[in-house]
Design an enzyme around this catalytic site. Structure first.
Site, PDB file in Angstrom:
ATOM      1  N   VAL A   1       0.841  -1.208   0.000  1.00 52.50           N
ATOM      2  CA  VAL A   1       0.000   0.000   0.000  1.00 52.50           C
ATOM      3  C   VAL A   1       0.877   1.258   0.000  1.00 52.50           C
ATOM      4  CG1 VAL A   1      -1.798   1.288   1.224  1.00 52.50           C
ATOM      5  CG2 VAL A   1      -1.905  -1.201   1.129  1.00 52.50           C
ATOM      6  N   CYS A   2       1.960   1.220   0.771  1.00 55.46           N
ATOM      7  CA  CYS A   2       2.853   2.389   0.849  1.00 55.46           C
ATOM      8  C   CYS A   2       3.462   2.705  -0.515  1.00 55.46           C
ATOM      9  CB  CYS A   2       3.977   2.134   1.852  1.00 55.46           C
ATOM     10  SG  CYS A   2       3.392   1.851   3.528  1.00 55.46           S
ATOM     11  N   THR A   3       3.811   1.674  -1.258  1.00 60.12           N
ATOM     12  CA  THR A   3       4.403   1.890  -2.581  1.00 60.12           C
ATOM     13  C   THR A   3       3.419   2.609  -3.499  1.00 60.12           C
ATOM     14  OG1 THR A   3       5.807  -0.058  -2.298  1.00 60.12           O
ATOM     15  CG2 THR A   3       5.471   0.726  -4.562  1.00 60.12           C
TER      16      THR A   3
END
Length: 219
Positions: free
Chosen positions: A45-47
């Site tokens: 998700v962070c990417t």
């Protein structure tokens, strides 16, 4: 000790980042800044989020808003991760700094700790937190998401527009407001003052209470 929240001055921390050492107050300067944390490098998700932040960077720049990412991994890890972020979001370039916080000191001071998430060593992990900081170095707005939910960047842009409009005029933005739509006049503004401040005029909603508190105008 209560955590950092709206109205608090952001701590003037010195950070190690992908752009070298920075101090938060110097970085904010006389504009706005968005400081956003991520549970970890090389996570799904962070990417997607950092790629979207990079894609939206020109929109924030237009509004005088700087971006500052934060993850607990080290600067070298961040730099390697940026390659994945840019590859996943074609055409985007991570031009903003990403701060490192291996000792978890920064996330604690910025109220960005996830109470439930720990890494394999038992260390606390950052939540998916975001603070919008104003020129006075105070927190104007905070979002706090769990690690499982990615943020909506359109909403981040929308709230920046709302904050800046409210700071410039004595107005607030109603539910689901979008730029270009009517705003509401602040309750602290009397009818006489409203006539003076808003020469373009305003509409008063006809409510059962017959109170004239819901006043719409264009600014």
């Amino acid at each position: 000790m209560p955590g950092l929240t709206i109205g608090d001055t952001i701590p003037d921390l010195e950070l190690e980042t992908t752009h070298g050492k920075i101090r938060i107050h110097d970085y904010v300067g006389d504009g706005y800044a968005i400081i956003f944390s991520h549970p970890g490098d090389f996570t799904p998700v962070c990417t997607t989020e950092l790629g979207k932040m990079a894609a939206y960077a020109p929109e924030f720049e237009k509004r005088g808003v700087k971006l500052l990412g934060l993850s607990c991994d080290g600067v070298h890890s961040h730099k390697e991760w940026i390659k994945d972020i840019e590859a996943y979001t074609p055409g985007s370039h991570v031009t903003y700094p990403i701060a490192a916080d291996p000792n978890r000191n920064v996330i604690k001071q910025l109220n960005m700790v996830d109470p439930d998430e720990k890494d394999s060593s038992g260390n606390q992990m950052p939540s998916r937190a975001l603070h919008i900081v104003g020129p006075d170095k105070k927190v104007k707005l905070s979002f706090l998401y769990p690690s499982s939910t990615g943020r909506n960047m359109d909403e981040v842009v929308r709230v920046v527009d709302s904050l800046q409009k409210a700071a410039k005029h004595k107005v607030a933005t109603p539910a689901n407001w979008k730029p270009g739509e009517k705003v509401v006049i602040s309750p602290s503004v009397s009818t006489e003052e409203a006539k003076r401040i808003f020469p373009q005029g305003f509409e008063v909603a006809d409510l059962p209470s017959k109170k004239d508190y819901l006043r719409f105008t264009n600014v």
